[in-house]
Design a protein around this motif. Structure first.
Motif, PDB file in Angstrom:
ATOM      1  N   TYR A 160      27.372   3.538   1.874  1.00 15.68           N
ATOM      2  CA  TYR A 160      26.336   3.836   0.889  1.00 15.68           C
ATOM      3  C   TYR A 160      25.851   5.269   1.091  1.00 15.68           C
ATOM      4  O   TYR A 160      25.251   5.595   2.114  1.00 15.68           O
ATOM      5  N   VAL A 215      17.683  -4.946   1.551  1.00 12.28           N
ATOM      6  CA  VAL A 215      16.985  -3.827   0.922  1.00 12.28           C
ATOM      7  C   VAL A 215      16.704  -2.763   1.981  1.00 12.28           C
ATOM      8  O   VAL A 215      16.217  -3.073   3.080  1.00 12.28           O
ATOM      9  N   THR A 260      18.230  10.791  -8.278  1.00 14.06           N
ATOM     10  CA  THR A 260      19.137  10.261  -7.270  1.00 14.06           C
ATOM     11  C   THR A 260      20.218   9.436  -7.953  1.00 14.06           C
ATOM     12  O   THR A 260      20.129   9.149  -9.168  1.00 14.06           O
ATOM     13  N   TYR A 261      21.214   9.064  -7.207  1.00 14.44           N
ATOM     14  CA  TYR A 261      22.301   8.240  -7.716  1.00 14.44           C
ATOM     15  C   TYR A 261      23.048   7.686  -6.516  1.00 14.44           C
ATOM     16  O   TYR A 261      22.818   8.107  -5.376  1.00 14.44           O
ATOM     17  N   ARG A 262      23.932   6.740  -6.732  1.00 10.31           N
ATOM     18  CA  ARG A 262      24.785   6.266  -5.646  1.00 10.31           C
ATOM     19  C   ARG A 262      26.023   7.141  -5.617  1.00 10.31           C
ATOM     20  O   ARG A 262      26.818   7.159  -6.555  1.00 10.31           O
ATOM     21  N   THR A 284      22.990  10.468   3.366  1.00  9.43           N
ATOM     22  CA  THR A 284      22.327  11.139   2.259  1.00  9.43           C
ATOM     23  C   THR A 284      22.569  12.627   2.343  1.00  9.43           C
ATOM     24  O   THR A 284      23.030  13.139   3.372  1.00  9.43           O
ATOM     25  N   ARG A 312      15.381   1.568   2.628  1.00 10.67           N
ATOM     26  CA  ARG A 312      14.610   2.665   2.049  1.00 10.67           C
ATOM     27  C   ARG A 312      14.847   3.942   2.841  1.00 10.67           C
ATOM     28  O   ARG A 312      14.849   3.930   4.070  1.00 10.67           O
ATOM     29  N   LEU A 340      13.175   6.382  -1.537  1.00 10.08           N
ATOM     30  CA  LEU A 340      14.219   5.773  -2.356  1.00 10.08           C
ATOM     31  C   LEU A 340      14.554   4.410  -1.775  1.00 10.08           C
ATOM     32  O   LEU A 340      15.013   4.305  -0.634  1.00 10.08           O
ATOM     33  N   THR A 341      14.313   3.370  -2.546  1.00 10.67           N
ATOM     34  CA  THR A 341      14.581   1.998  -2.115  1.00 10.67           C
ATOM     35  C   THR A 341      15.795   1.495  -2.884  1.00 10.67           C
ATOM     36  O   THR A 341      15.891   1.685  -4.092  1.00 10.67           O
ATOM     37  N   PHE A 342      16.728   0.867  -2.168  1.00 13.51           N
ATOM     38  CA  PHE A 342      17.983   0.445  -2.798  1.00 13.51           C
ATOM     39  C   PHE A 342      18.514  -0.819  -2.133  1.00 13.51           C
ATOM     40  O   PHE A 342      18.147  -1.144  -1.002  1.00 13.51           O
ATOM     41  N   ASN A 343      19.371  -1.523  -2.851  1.00 12.97           N
ATOM     42  CA  ASN A 343      19.997  -2.749  -2.368  1.00 12.97           C
ATOM     43  C   ASN A 343      21.374  -2.470  -1.787  1.00 12.97           C
ATOM     44  O   ASN A 343      22.162  -1.743  -2.392  1.00 12.97           O
ATOM     45  N   VAL A 386      23.469   8.095  -0.622  1.00 11.88           N
ATOM     46  CA  VAL A 386      22.362   8.160  -1.569  1.00 11.88           C
ATOM     47  C   VAL A 386      21.818   9.591  -1.593  1.00 11.88           C
ATOM     48  O   VAL A 386      20.924   9.935  -0.825  1.00 11.88           O
TER      49      VAL A 386
END
Length: 153
Positions: free
Chosen positions: A136, A100, A149-151, A47, A102, A125-128, A138
């Motif tokens: 990944y 999942v 936020t965004y990927r 991140t 976070r 921020l929770t994401f798959n 983030v």
């Protein structure tokens, strides 16, 4: 239009400040790091945080990475803090699995350093993760009263 004390137009002065902030943000959004050695050993989930109000990276933000179980339980995978470039690249060393995740950001700590009482003292921020072979990234774009936020890549 009237000129200010130094002979430049006020609109030009404001535009130059905006341009400087946009340039800083563009640099960070491009993924160029000041610390290539750190990027080589990066975790599969990374991140970075940009303070969009001040137009600079948010350094010194404590970050936690958790994996969320099917029952909603949270397992801590790693902790870190954003570096001078606003990046946190060493949150986990083990292999990534689908599921999942976070990211928890302690934004209160950062806002205290810039003299602001935060509206959002923390951000989660929770994401798959669907494809564990991918990286990944983030990012968090943060200001005094909003975040997004965004990927990333």
């Amino acid at each position: 239009p009237r000129d200010d004390v130094q002979g430049s137009r006020p609109c030009q002065w404001m535009q130059s400040g905006v341009a400087a902030r946009l340039s800083t943000l563009a640099h960070h959004l491009s993924g160029i790091s000041q610390e290539p050695a750190a990027m080589a050993a990066r975790s599969p989930i990374t991140t970075h945080i940009l303070d969009t109000t001040r137009g600079r990276p948010a350094a010194g933000v404590p970050v936690r990475l958790l994996r969320i179980g099917a029952d909603g339980s949270a397992a801590l995978l790693g902790t870190g803090s954003t570096n001078s470039d606003g990046r946190c690249v060493n949150l986990m060393s083990e292999a990534l699995t689908a599921g999942v995740y976070r990211l928890d950001f302690d934004t209160d700590t950062y806002f205290k350093t810039v003299g602001v009482v935060p509206f959002f003292p923390s951000v989660q921020l929770t994401f798959n993760v669907r494809n564990p072979s991918e990286h990944y990234h983030v990012p968090l774009l943060l200001s005094d009263f909003q975040y997004s936020t965004y990927r990333g890549s």
